[in-house]
Design a protein around this motif. Structure first.
Motif, mmCIF file in Angstrom:
data_model
loop_
_atom_site.group_PDB
_atom_site.id
_atom_site.type_symbol
_atom_site.label_atom_id
_atom_site.label_comp_id
_atom_site.label_asym_id
_atom_site.label_seq_id
_atom_site.Cartn_x
_atom_site.Cartn_y
_atom_site.Cartn_z
ATOM 1 N N ARG A 162 0.947 -1.119 0.107
ATOM 2 C CA ARG A 162 0.063 0.064 0.155
ATOM 3 C C ARG A 162 0.956 1.213 -0.226
ATOM 4 O O ARG A 162 0.680 2.299 -0.706
ATOM 5 C CB ARG A 162 -1.107 -0.033 1.338
ATOM 6 C CG ARG A 162 -2.039 -0.929 1.207
ATOM 7 C CD ARG A 162 -3.240 -0.411 2.484
ATOM 8 N NE ARG A 162 -4.043 -1.523 2.427
ATOM 9 C CZ ARG A 162 -3.609 -2.661 3.491
ATOM 10 N NH1 ARG A 162 -2.712 -2.608 4.130
ATOM 11 N NH2 ARG A 162 -4.638 -3.490 3.330
ATOM 12 N N GLY B 66 -3.804 -1.701 -3.977
ATOM 13 C CA GLY B 66 -4.576 -2.215 -3.133
ATOM 14 C C GLY B 66 -5.241 -1.530 -1.990
ATOM 15 O O GLY B 66 -5.101 -1.893 -0.799
ATOM 16 N N LEU B 67 -5.253 -0.092 -2.118
ATOM 17 C CA LEU B 67 -5.702 0.772 -0.989
ATOM 18 C C LEU B 67 -6.790 0.184 -0.423
ATOM 19 O O LEU B 67 -6.948 0.549 0.858
ATOM 20 C CB LEU B 67 -5.472 2.364 -1.480
ATOM 21 C CG LEU B 67 -4.371 2.721 -1.962
ATOM 22 C CD1 LEU B 67 -4.334 4.076 -2.668
ATOM 23 C CD2 LEU B 67 -3.103 2.551 -1.098
ATOM 24 N N ASP B 68 -7.914 -0.228 -1.099
ATOM 25 C CA ASP B 68 -8.973 -0.394 -0.371
ATOM 26 C C ASP B 68 -9.086 -2.143 -0.384
ATOM 27 O O ASP B 68 -10.229 -2.388 0.266
ATOM 28 C CB ASP B 68 -10.266 -0.347 -1.649
ATOM 29 C CG ASP B 68 -10.182 1.163 -1.848
ATOM 30 O OD1 ASP B 68 -9.985 2.167 -1.079
ATOM 31 O OD2 ASP B 68 -10.490 1.716 -3.057
ATOM 32 N N ASP B 69 -8.122 -2.746 -0.553
ATOM 33 C CA ASP B 69 -8.190 -4.311 -0.334
ATOM 34 C C ASP B 69 -7.536 -4.676 1.108
ATOM 35 O O ASP B 69 -6.529 -4.016 1.624
ATOM 36 C CB ASP B 69 -7.133 -4.900 -1.374
ATOM 37 C CG ASP B 69 -7.344 -6.345 -1.518
ATOM 38 O OD1 ASP B 69 -6.740 -6.882 -0.425
ATOM 39 O OD2 ASP B 69 -7.943 -6.644 -2.292
ATOM 40 N N PRO B 70 -8.163 -5.197 1.943
ATOM 41 C CA PRO B 70 -7.466 -5.660 3.116
ATOM 42 C C PRO B 70 -6.364 -6.319 3.210
ATOM 43 O O PRO B 70 -5.578 -6.249 4.138
ATOM 44 C CB PRO B 70 -8.715 -6.591 3.718
ATOM 45 C CG PRO B 70 -9.277 -7.244 2.614
ATOM 46 C CD PRO B 70 -9.182 -6.222 1.423
#
Length: 172
Positions: free
Chosen positions: A43, A49-53
């Protein structure tokens, strides 16, 4: 200050294992290192993947004969690939020095590799053509002929002479 040598070029691939097999099977470039990246680094450093956990990135280093390296990245999540036009600013291709571009062209076609062009001769005498890897990245294969040896042995001297003569305008 000056650089010591060219180190590597980086490309993002859709399938890490398939890319490793492709560059080994086709060009005999072995995988010499692999590293994973923690989600926080993916990140912060890569901005992926800023919105991906749990975004991920696997990085590998594939060594070409002669010492240059292709650094491959496999990100999760991925963006879909885009075509890179020649006149877009940025990296357009990687290149391998080879002997016998016609033989290489036939070899790649027999391996099922997409060849974008037929071998052709440049105005300066070397031959070259383009192919694509599994993800569509352009690969130039070029036979420099006798210039391979000239550049290997006299490259530093030629650079020094050209900076002071023929190509001086680019340094002024």
């Amino acid at each position: 200050m000056r650089v010591r040598s060219f180190s590597h070029a980086g490309i993002t691939v859709s399938d890490f294992n398939a890319a490793v097999r492709f560059y080994w099977d086709v060009f005999r470039c072995p995988l010499v290192g692999v590293a994973g990246q923690p989600p926080e680094r993916v990140r912060s450093f890569f901005g992926v993947g800023l919105d991906d956990p749990a975004p991920s990135c696997k990085v590998g280093w594939i060594r070409a004969p002669g010492g240059a390296v292709i650094e491959i990245f496999e990100f999760r999540p991925q963006q879909r690939p885009i075509d890179v036009p020649w006149n877009r600013v940025g990296l357009t291709h990687i290149a391998f020095n080879v002997r016998g571009t016609r033989r290489w062209h036939a070899y790649l076609q027999a391996k099922g590799v997409e060849c974008v062009s037929e071998p052709e001769r440049s105005p300066r005498g070397h031959t070259f053509f383009f192919a694509r890897d599994l993800d569509g990245n352009l690969i130039e294969l070029m036979d420099l002929g006798y210039m391979h040896h000239v550049l290997a042995w006299l490259g530093p001297l030629g650079g020094w002479l050209f900076r002071r003569g023929r190509y001086r305008q680019y340094y002024d």
